[in-house]
Design a protein around this motif. Structure first.
Motif, PDB file in Angstrom:
ATOM      1  N   ARG A 208      -2.687  -5.151  -5.313  1.00  0.00           N
ATOM      2  CA  ARG A 208      -1.462  -4.753  -4.608  1.00  0.00           C
ATOM      3  C   ARG A 208      -1.621  -4.927  -3.100  1.00  0.00           C
ATOM      4  O   ARG A 208      -0.672  -5.327  -2.409  1.00  0.00           O
ATOM      5  CB  ARG A 208      -1.082  -3.306  -4.964  1.00  0.00           C
ATOM      6  CG  ARG A 208       0.210  -2.890  -4.323  1.00  0.00           C
ATOM      7  CD  ARG A 208       1.017  -1.864  -5.086  1.00  0.00           C
ATOM      8  NE  ARG A 208       2.356  -1.768  -4.527  1.00  0.00           N
ATOM      9  CZ  ARG A 208       2.808  -0.720  -3.829  1.00  0.00           C
ATOM     10  NH1 ARG A 208       2.042   0.347  -3.655  1.00  0.00           N
ATOM     11  NH2 ARG A 208       4.028  -0.735  -3.327  1.00  0.00           N
ATOM     12  N   ALA A 209      -2.834  -4.664  -2.604  1.00  0.00           N
ATOM     13  CA  ALA A 209      -3.066  -4.842  -1.166  1.00  0.00           C
ATOM     14  C   ALA A 209      -2.780  -6.289  -0.772  1.00  0.00           C
ATOM     15  O   ALA A 209      -2.119  -6.547   0.239  1.00  0.00           O
ATOM     16  CB  ALA A 209      -4.506  -4.466  -0.812  1.00  0.00           C
ATOM     17  N   ALA A 210      -3.249  -7.227  -1.581  1.00  0.00           N
ATOM     18  CA  ALA A 210      -3.036  -8.653  -1.266  1.00  0.00           C
ATOM     19  C   ALA A 210      -1.539  -8.956  -1.216  1.00  0.00           C
ATOM     20  O   ALA A 210      -1.075  -9.697  -0.337  1.00  0.00           O
ATOM     21  CB  ALA A 210      -3.730  -9.521  -2.311  1.00  0.00           C
ATOM     22  N   ILE A 211      -0.785  -8.379  -2.118  1.00  0.00           N
ATOM     23  CA  ILE A 211       0.670  -8.630  -2.157  1.00  0.00           C
ATOM     24  C   ILE A 211       1.361  -7.999  -0.939  1.00  0.00           C
ATOM     25  O   ILE A 211       2.173  -8.640  -0.265  1.00  0.00           O
ATOM     26  CB  ILE A 211       1.256  -8.085  -3.480  1.00  0.00           C
ATOM     27  CG1 ILE A 211       0.780  -8.978  -4.637  1.00  0.00           C
ATOM     28  CG2 ILE A 211       2.777  -8.001  -3.426  1.00  0.00           C
ATOM     29  CD1 ILE A 211       1.047  -8.414  -6.015  1.00  0.00           C
ATOM     30  N   LEU A 212       1.013  -6.747  -0.646  1.00  0.00           N
ATOM     31  CA  LEU A 212       1.656  -6.054   0.484  1.00  0.00           C
ATOM     32  C   LEU A 212       1.414  -6.795   1.796  1.00  0.00           C
ATOM     33  O   LEU A 212       2.302  -6.875   2.650  1.00  0.00           O
ATOM     34  CB  LEU A 212       1.116  -4.624   0.600  1.00  0.00           C
ATOM     35  CG  LEU A 212       1.418  -3.682  -0.574  1.00  0.00           C
ATOM     36  CD1 LEU A 212       0.690  -2.356  -0.373  1.00  0.00           C
ATOM     37  CD2 LEU A 212       2.915  -3.447  -0.711  1.00  0.00           C
ATOM     38  N   LEU A 213       0.220  -7.347   1.932  1.00  0.00           N
ATOM     39  CA  LEU A 213      -0.135  -8.035   3.187  1.00  0.00           C
ATOM     40  C   LEU A 213       0.481  -9.424   3.286  1.00  0.00           C
ATOM     41  O   LEU A 213       0.561  -9.997   4.369  1.00  0.00           O
ATOM     42  CB  LEU A 213      -1.661  -8.146   3.299  1.00  0.00           C
ATOM     43  CG  LEU A 213      -2.376  -6.813   3.545  1.00  0.00           C
ATOM     44  CD1 LEU A 213      -3.846  -6.904   3.154  1.00  0.00           C
ATOM     45  CD2 LEU A 213      -2.248  -6.410   5.004  1.00  0.00           C
ATOM     46  N   GLU A 214       0.907  -9.977   2.147  1.00  0.00           N
ATOM     47  CA  GLU A 214       1.481 -11.328   2.136  1.00  0.00           C
ATOM     48  C   GLU A 214       2.992 -11.258   1.954  1.00  0.00           C
ATOM     49  O   GLU A 214       3.557 -11.920   1.098  1.00  0.00           O
ATOM     50  CB  GLU A 214       0.844 -12.161   1.017  1.00  0.00           C
ATOM     51  CG  GLU A 214      -0.514 -12.731   1.371  1.00  0.00           C
ATOM     52  CD  GLU A 214      -0.435 -13.977   2.262  1.00  0.00           C
ATOM     53  OE1 GLU A 214       0.654 -14.278   2.785  1.00  0.00           O
ATOM     54  OE2 GLU A 214      -1.480 -14.639   2.418  1.00  0.00           O
ATOM     55  N   LYS A 215       3.615 -10.400   2.753  1.00  0.00           N
ATOM     56  CA  LYS A 215       5.084 -10.278   2.782  1.00  0.00           C
ATOM     57  C   LYS A 215       5.676  -9.917   1.427  1.00  0.00           C
ATOM     58  O   LYS A 215       6.801 -10.308   1.093  1.00  0.00           O
ATOM     59  CB  LYS A 215       5.726 -11.573   3.295  1.00  0.00           C
ATOM     60  CG  LYS A 215       5.409 -11.902   4.736  1.00  0.00           C
ATOM     61  CD  LYS A 215       4.406 -13.025   4.824  1.00  0.00           C
ATOM     62  CE  LYS A 215       4.135 -13.403   6.255  1.00  0.00           C
ATOM     63  NZ  LYS A 215       2.831 -14.098   6.404  1.00  0.00           N
ATOM     64  N   GLY A 216       4.896  -9.231   0.604  1.00  0.00           N
ATOM     65  CA  GLY A 216       5.405  -8.812  -0.706  1.00  0.00           C
ATOM     66  C   GLY A 216       5.393  -9.915  -1.752  1.00  0.00           C
ATOM     67  O   GLY A 216       5.995  -9.757  -2.822  1.00  0.00           O
ATOM     68  N   THR A 217       4.702 -11.005  -1.460  1.00  0.00           N
ATOM     69  CA  THR A 217       4.650 -12.107  -2.448  1.00  0.00           C
ATOM     70  C   THR A 217       3.277 -12.140  -3.133  1.00  0.00           C
ATOM     71  O   THR A 217       2.302 -11.591  -2.623  1.00  0.00           O
ATOM     72  CB  THR A 217       4.863 -13.479  -1.774  1.00  0.00           C
ATOM     73  OG1 THR A 217       3.700 -13.808  -1.004  1.00  0.00           O
ATOM     74  CG2 THR A 217       6.101 -13.483  -0.882  1.00  0.00           C
ATOM     75  N   ASN A 218       3.244 -12.850  -4.268  1.00  0.00           N
ATOM     76  CA  ASN A 218       1.961 -13.038  -4.959  1.00  0.00           C
ATOM     77  C   ASN A 218       1.316 -14.369  -4.545  1.00  0.00           C
ATOM     78  O   ASN A 218       0.742 -15.083  -5.367  1.00  0.00           O
ATOM     79  CB  ASN A 218       2.133 -12.961  -6.477  1.00  0.00           C
ATOM     80  CG  ASN A 218       3.213 -13.897  -6.980  1.00  0.00           C
ATOM     81  OD1 ASN A 218       3.894 -14.555  -6.186  1.00  0.00           O
ATOM     82  ND2 ASN A 218       3.387 -13.959  -8.290  1.00  0.00           N
ATOM     83  N   ARG A 219       1.394 -14.654  -3.254  1.00  0.00           N
ATOM     84  CA  ARG A 219       0.884 -15.913  -2.713  1.00  0.00           C
ATOM     85  C   ARG A 219      -0.621 -16.070  -2.973  1.00  0.00           C
ATOM     86  O   ARG A 219      -1.094 -17.157  -3.295  1.00  0.00           O
ATOM     87  CB  ARG A 219       1.165 -15.930  -1.200  1.00  0.00           C
ATOM     88  CG  ARG A 219       0.869 -17.215  -0.495  1.00  0.00           C
ATOM     89  CD  ARG A 219       1.487 -17.164   0.905  1.00  0.00           C
ATOM     90  NE  ARG A 219       1.237 -18.382   1.642  1.00  0.00           N
ATOM     91  CZ  ARG A 219       0.217 -18.567   2.455  1.00  0.00           C
ATOM     92  NH1 ARG A 219      -0.660 -17.601   2.642  1.00  0.00           N
ATOM     93  NH2 ARG A 219       0.059 -19.709   3.084  1.00  0.00           N
ATOM     94  N   SER A 220      -1.351 -14.957  -2.855  1.00  0.00           N
ATOM     95  CA  SER A 220      -2.801 -15.110  -3.025  1.00  0.00           C
ATOM     96  C   SER A 220      -3.135 -15.431  -4.489  1.00  0.00           C
ATOM     97  O   SER A 220      -4.064 -16.185  -4.755  1.00  0.00           O
ATOM     98  CB  SER A 220      -3.546 -13.890  -2.481  1.00  0.00           C
ATOM     99  OG  SER A 220      -3.830 -12.977  -3.470  1.00  0.00           O
ATOM    100  N   GLN A 221      -2.340 -14.905  -5.425  1.00  0.00           N
ATOM    101  CA  GLN A 221      -2.560 -15.277  -6.842  1.00  0.00           C
ATOM    102  C   GLN A 221      -2.264 -16.762  -7.040  1.00  0.00           C
ATOM    103  O   GLN A 221      -2.938 -17.451  -7.815  1.00  0.00           O
ATOM    104  CB  GLN A 221      -1.654 -14.456  -7.763  1.00  0.00           C
ATOM    105  CG  GLN A 221      -2.061 -12.989  -7.822  1.00  0.00           C
ATOM    106  CD  GLN A 221      -1.053 -12.133  -8.581  1.00  0.00           C
ATOM    107  OE1 GLN A 221      -0.002 -12.608  -9.002  1.00  0.00           O
ATOM    108  NE2 GLN A 221      -1.386 -10.877  -8.754  1.00  0.00           N
ATOM    109  N   PHE A 222      -1.240 -17.250  -6.333  1.00  0.00           N
ATOM    110  CA  PHE A 222      -0.894 -18.675  -6.421  1.00  0.00           C
ATOM    111  C   PHE A 222      -2.078 -19.536  -5.961  1.00  0.00           C
ATOM    112  O   PHE A 222      -2.472 -20.498  -6.623  1.00  0.00           O
ATOM    113  CB  PHE A 222       0.349 -18.946  -5.559  1.00  0.00           C
ATOM    114  CG  PHE A 222       0.714 -20.399  -5.422  1.00  0.00           C
ATOM    115  CD1 PHE A 222       1.213 -21.111  -6.510  1.00  0.00           C
ATOM    116  CD2 PHE A 222       0.554 -21.058  -4.214  1.00  0.00           C
ATOM    117  CE1 PHE A 222       1.550 -22.451  -6.393  1.00  0.00           C
ATOM    118  CE2 PHE A 222       0.888 -22.401  -4.084  1.00  0.00           C
ATOM    119  CZ  PHE A 222       1.387 -23.097  -5.179  1.00  0.00           C
ATOM    120  N   PHE A 223      -2.688 -19.133  -4.813  1.00  0.00           N
ATOM    121  CA  PHE A 223      -3.807 -19.932  -4.296  1.00  0.00           C
ATOM    122  C   PHE A 223      -5.058 -19.822  -5.164  1.00  0.00           C
ATOM    123  O   PHE A 223      -5.922 -20.676  -5.122  1.00  0.00           O
ATOM    124  CB  PHE A 223      -4.096 -19.575  -2.836  1.00  0.00           C
ATOM    125  CG  PHE A 223      -3.088 -20.204  -1.903  1.00  0.00           C
ATOM    126  CD1 PHE A 223      -2.986 -21.584  -1.794  1.00  0.00           C
ATOM    127  CD2 PHE A 223      -2.208 -19.416  -1.170  1.00  0.00           C
ATOM    128  CE1 PHE A 223      -2.036 -22.174  -0.963  1.00  0.00           C
ATOM    129  CE2 PHE A 223      -1.254 -19.996  -0.336  1.00  0.00           C
ATOM    130  CZ  PHE A 223      -1.164 -21.384  -0.236  1.00  0.00           C
TER     131      PHE A 223
END
Ligand SMILES: Cc1ncc(COP(=O)(O)O)c(C=O)c1O
Length: 388
Positions: A208-223
């Motif tokens: 959730r921290a990764a999502i909150l820090l990436e403007k609410g997106t799951n961008r880090s999961q994408f990468f």
């Protein structure tokens, strides 16, 4: 007049300049090795974190890291957050933004870190979060605070803005709370102008921290190849820093031992020089570092014997070219503190630090000048007393 002894001095060298220059000369600064990734790896290494580097996130500031910590805590109206009154506004405002009630408690004498007994006395059925702020880079009593948080089911958050490189019982500060936040603002030991880090020690909070820090997106999961496209999935903020800031920070992180070591030398010189002045009552107190704590030389402070002396001493030192600022106005005694919080218990130590504490210039190289600065401080106190 130009101060001969400013409170803060930058510590940038050709090393940081070289890292930034190399980045600027790239055709595309996002291609090639990532300075942000190297920073998070270095912070994880330094803190002794064994889990994936995903646990450490660089942020634009410690304030933004605290705001994300508040989001992670899930607090809202009706929930209570226990924190020291003697801290910076960011520790508090991150949680006030979520609508939680702040419960201010007193500090311990000597370190001015949050008093665990005051925390225990402040716990109610509404307590959701306890915040440990490691003042001057000296660890709070994390054994006691962890036990209290466990007993009442609260999340434990470390505001380690000032504490990069500090340890307690050999363990890095910033590794005991569910999350911890660091600052790399220009007043801190290591700096990239404005910057911070969020360290997530509770594995349940990492994704959730990764999502909150990436403007609410799951961008880090994408990468990571976990989803085929990224999209908006939760609340969020712009919680990342630029590669340019990361390049500067990388250089500073790599020089952490050198910078902190030189600051500690200054701290030790002050501590030795002020010992006889404390014994003679010229000053009321020097910092106390509890057994087992290794601080990072972030702040050296003294307490004046009488709050009425402080404005005069500051003005006299400034006249002599020495910047010696006071520190926090205790939050319970501020406009916003009264609006968003309430007091639990007495505020003896917070008020004492708020009215008598003076910080002295501290930067690598100050150790050689400590005899002169201490002589000027002594003279400034004597002169101020004489005209009082
Ligand atoms: C205890 C504490 N928390 C948070 C902050 C905020 O840090 P930043 O300026 O990186 O947002 C500071 C800054 O001085 C601080 O002293």
């Amino acid at each position: 007049m130009t101060l001969s002894y400013p409170y803060v001095k930058s510590t940038f060298t050709q090393h940081e300049l070289g890292l930034v220059t190399e980045l600027m000369e790239r055709e595309n600064m996002t291609l090639g090795f990532s300075h942000s990734a190297l920073c998070t790896e270095e912070i994880a290494r330094r803190l002794g974190l064994t889990q994936p580097p995903q646990r450490v996130f660089l942020t634009p500031s410690c304030t933004s890291a605290l705001e994300v910590a508040a989001l992670l805590s899930g607090v809202g109206p009706g929930d209570e957050v226990i924190l020291p009154s003697y801290t910076f506004s960011s520790t508090a405002t991150a949680f006030a933004l979520r609508g939680a009630t702040l419960v201010f408690v007193d500090s311990q004498p000597g370190s001015f870190n949050i008093d665990p007994q005051a925390v225990r006395d402040a716990v109610t059925p509404a307590t959701r979060v306890i915040i440990a702020m490691h003042y001057c880079g000296v660890s709070c009593d994390m054994d006691s605070l962890s036990a209290i948080a466990r007993d009442c089911g609260a999340m434990l958050i470390e505001d380690a803005a000032q504490a990069y490189g500090a340890t307690a019982q050999g363990q890095a500060v910033g590794t005991r709370g569910d999350v911890a936040t660091f600052s790399f603002h220009h007043t801190k030991n290591l700096s990239c102008g404005e910057g911070g880090a969020l360290v997530v020690n509770n594995p349940d909070l990492c994704d959730r921290a990764a999502i909150l820090l990436e403007k609410g997106t799951n961008r880090s999961q994408f990468f990571q190849g976990l989803v085929d496209k990224y999209s908006w999935v939760d609340l969020g903020t712009s919680g990342v820093i630029s590669e340019i800031a990361a390049a500067v920070l990388l250089g500073q992180l790599q020089r952490a031992d050198e910078i902190n070591g030189a600051r500690i030398a200054g701290w030790n010189a002050y501590h030795a020089a002020f010992a006889p002045l404390e014994a003679d009552g010229v000053i009321a107190a020097r910092p106390h570092v509890p057994e087992g704590c290794a601080h990072n030389g972030h702040i050296y402070f003294i307490l004046l014997p009488d709050p009425a002396l402080r404005p005069g001493v500051i003005a006299e030192l400034s006249r002599r070219g020495i910047s010696a600022p006071f520190h926090y106005v205790p939050l319970h005694d501020t406009v916003a503190g009264r609006r968003f919080g309430r007091v639990s218990g007495q505020m003896v130590e917070a008020n004492r630090a708020g009215s008598c504490l003076l910080r002295l210039p501290l930067w690598p190289g100050v150790a050689d000048h400590v005899p002169e600065i201490v002589a000027e401080v002594t003279a400034a106190i004597e002169i101020t007393k004489a005209v009082a």
